[in-house]
Design a protein around this motif. Structure first.
Motif, short mmCIF file in Angstrom:
data_model
loop_
_atom_site.label_atom_id
_atom_site.label_comp_id
_atom_site.label_asym_id
_atom_site.label_seq_id
_atom_site.Cartn_x
_atom_site.Cartn_y
_atom_site.Cartn_z
N ALA A 1 0.83 -1.20 0.00
CA ALA A 1 0.00 0.00 0.00
C ALA A 1 0.87 1.25 0.00
O ALA A 1 2.10 1.20 0.15
N GLU A 2 0.22 2.41 -0.13
CA GLU A 2 0.94 3.67 -0.29
C GLU A 2 1.76 4.04 0.93
O GLU A 2 2.80 4.70 0.80
N ASP A 3 1.34 3.63 2.12
CA ASP A 3 2.14 3.95 3.30
C ASP A 3 3.50 3.27 3.23
O ASP A 3 4.53 3.87 3.55
N ALA A 4 3.52 2.02 2.76
CA ALA A 4 4.78 1.30 2.60
C ALA A 4 5.64 1.92 1.50
O ALA A 4 6.87 1.94 1.60
N VAL A 5 4.99 2.45 0.47
CA VAL A 5 5.71 3.11 -0.62
C VAL A 5 6.48 4.31 -0.09
O VAL A 5 7.66 4.51 -0.41
N GLN A 6 5.82 5.10 0.74
CA GLN A 6 6.49 6.29 1.27
C GLN A 6 7.57 5.94 2.28
O GLN A 6 8.60 6.63 2.36
N VAL A 7 7.37 4.87 3.01
CA VAL A 7 8.43 4.40 3.93
C VAL A 7 9.65 3.98 3.12
O VAL A 7 10.79 4.33 3.46
N ALA A 8 9.43 3.23 2.04
CA ALA A 8 10.53 2.80 1.19
C ALA A 8 11.24 3.99 0.56
O ALA A 8 12.47 4.01 0.43
N ALA A 9 10.47 5.00 0.16
CA ALA A 9 11.03 6.20 -0.45
C ALA A 9 11.98 6.91 0.51
O ALA A 9 13.12 7.24 0.15
N LEU A 10 11.50 7.16 1.71
CA LEU A 10 12.33 7.86 2.70
C LEU A 10 13.55 7.02 3.08
O LEU A 10 14.66 7.54 3.22
N ALA A 11 13.34 5.71 3.21
CA ALA A 11 14.45 4.83 3.60
C ALA A 11 15.52 4.78 2.52
O ALA A 11 16.72 4.74 2.83
N ALA A 12 15.13 4.81 1.25
CA ALA A 12 16.10 4.80 0.16
C ALA A 12 16.95 6.06 0.19
O ALA A 12 18.17 6.03 -0.01
N PHE A 13 16.31 7.18 0.46
CA PHE A 13 17.04 8.45 0.55
C PHE A 13 18.02 8.43 1.72
O PHE A 13 19.18 8.84 1.58
N VAL A 14 17.56 7.95 2.86
CA VAL A 14 18.44 7.85 4.03
C VAL A 14 19.60 6.89 3.74
O VAL A 14 20.75 7.14 4.13
N GLY A 15 19.30 5.79 3.05
CA GLY A 15 20.34 4.82 2.71
C GLY A 15 21.45 5.42 1.88
O GLY A 15 22.62 5.10 2.07
N HIS A 16 21.09 6.29 0.94
CA HIS A 16 22.12 6.95 0.13
C HIS A 16 22.97 7.88 0.98
O HIS A 16 24.20 7.92 0.83
N CYS A 17 22.33 8.61 1.86
CA CYS A 17 23.06 9.57 2.70
C CYS A 17 23.92 8.89 3.76
O CYS A 17 25.00 9.39 4.10
N TYR A 18 23.43 7.76 4.27
CA TYR A 18 24.13 7.07 5.36
C TYR A 18 24.23 5.58 5.08
O TYR A 18 23.61 4.76 5.76
N PRO A 19 25.04 5.18 4.07
CA PRO A 19 25.14 3.75 3.72
C PRO A 19 25.96 2.96 4.73
O PRO A 19 27.06 3.37 5.12
N VAL A 20 25.43 1.84 5.15
CA VAL A 20 26.11 1.02 6.14
C VAL A 20 27.44 0.51 5.60
O VAL A 20 28.40 0.32 6.36
N TRP A 21 27.54 0.32 4.28
CA TRP A 21 28.75 -0.23 3.67
C TRP A 21 29.94 0.73 3.77
O TRP A 21 31.08 0.29 3.69
N LEU A 22 29.67 2.02 3.92
CA LEU A 22 30.73 3.02 3.98
C LEU A 22 30.77 3.71 5.34
O LEU A 22 31.09 4.88 5.45
N ARG A 23 30.43 2.95 6.37
CA ARG A 23 30.41 3.46 7.75
C ARG A 23 29.51 4.69 7.88
O ARG A 23 29.82 5.64 8.58
N PHE A 24 28.40 4.64 7.14
CA PHE A 24 27.35 5.65 7.21
C PHE A 24 27.80 7.03 6.71
O PHE A 24 27.22 8.05 7.08
N VAL A 25 28.81 7.04 5.84
CA VAL A 25 29.26 8.29 5.22
C VAL A 25 28.95 8.21 3.74
O VAL A 25 29.69 7.58 2.96
N GLY A 26 27.85 8.81 3.31
CA GLY A 26 27.42 8.70 1.93
C GLY A 26 27.35 10.02 1.21
O GLY A 26 28.09 10.96 1.52
N GLY A 27 26.45 10.09 0.24
CA GLY A 27 26.30 11.29 -0.57
C GLY A 27 25.34 12.28 0.05
O GLY A 27 24.83 12.08 1.16
N LYS A 28 25.07 13.33 -0.70
CA LYS A 28 24.18 14.38 -0.20
C LYS A 28 22.74 14.20 -0.65
O LYS A 28 21.86 14.94 -0.24
N GLY A 29 22.52 13.22 -1.52
CA GLY A 29 21.15 12.80 -1.80
C GLY A 29 20.44 13.44 -2.97
O GLY A 29 19.26 13.16 -3.19
N VAL A 30 21.12 14.27 -3.75
CA VAL A 30 20.42 15.03 -4.78
C VAL A 30 19.78 14.11 -5.82
O VAL A 30 18.58 14.17 -6.09
#
Length: 202
Positions: free
Chosen positions: A84-113
């Motif tokens: 459902a749409e609530d899960a869609v928005q959770v996935a959206a926000l989580a993907a953005f956070v994942g780019h900014c703070y990737p676990v693979w790079l010790r949570f040092v990622g990009g700026k998210g643009v």
């Protein structure tokens, strides 16, 4: 926000999947594959497309931009196919956070643009297109990547309201605030008049 129709475990699942999708460090993968300098050792030290461009390869910069945007869109579209749409928005926000703070790079990622733009294209493509156009226009006028990103992020909420989609406003504002935070050093340089233009090194 949309109605909370999904079970808590479903929302947690999409938060994890969205984060993992967004956390793939394409800037680093591409530069290593092409035998280029590690973007973390040059320029701003960022793994995003603008800094990858500072390796001297336009192809690497363009590929990073496209793939970072694609991973945001993929996370959203995948969630929409199965939940459902609530899960869609959770996935959206989580993907953005994942780019900014990737676990693979010790949570040092990009700026998210790029991921921000991809997420918006997946969530509501008209808003995504308007935000992309805003970003391109602001960068073309100022020749400063961070200015384009910040203007596009702030105006994206206005596009959501203008197109009658207040249901995504909370996620949009949260991503915008996080992007502003990720650009805090750029903002400081803009105030000092030392922010580099495209192609220049900080």
């Amino acid at each position: 926000m949309p109605a909370l129709d999904s079970a808590p475990l479903v929302l947690i699942l999409w938060a994890v999947l969205g984060y993992l999708c967004g956390s793939v460090p394409f800037g680093l993968v591409i530069t290593r594959t092409m035998g280029l300098a590690d973007p973390r050792t040059i320029g701003s030290g960022n793994i995003g497309a603008t800094n990858v461009l500072r390796t001297g390869s336009k192809a690497a910069g363009a590929a990073t931009l496209i793939l970072d945007a694609a991973k945001g869109a993929v996370a959203v579209v995948a969630a929409r196919l199965f939940s459902a749409e609530d899960a869609v928005q959770v996935a959206a926000l989580a993907a953005f956070v994942g780019h900014c703070y990737p676990v693979w790079l010790r949570f040092v990622g990009g700026k998210g643009v790029a991921t921000f733009l991809g997420v918006l294209l997946g969530l509501i493509w008209p808003v995504g297109l308007l935000t992309c156009a805003t970003w391109l226009a602001a960068v073309a006028l100022t020749r400063v990547s961070s200015v384009g990103a910040l203007i596009a992020a702030v105006l994206s909420s206005g596009w959501m309201l203008l197109l009658g989609r207040p249901d995504v406003l909370v996620v949009g504002v949260l991503m915008t605030l996080l992007m502003i935070w990720r650009h805090r050093q750029n903002i400081a340089r803009l105030r000092a008049g030392t922010e580099p233009r495209l192609g220049e090194r900080p």
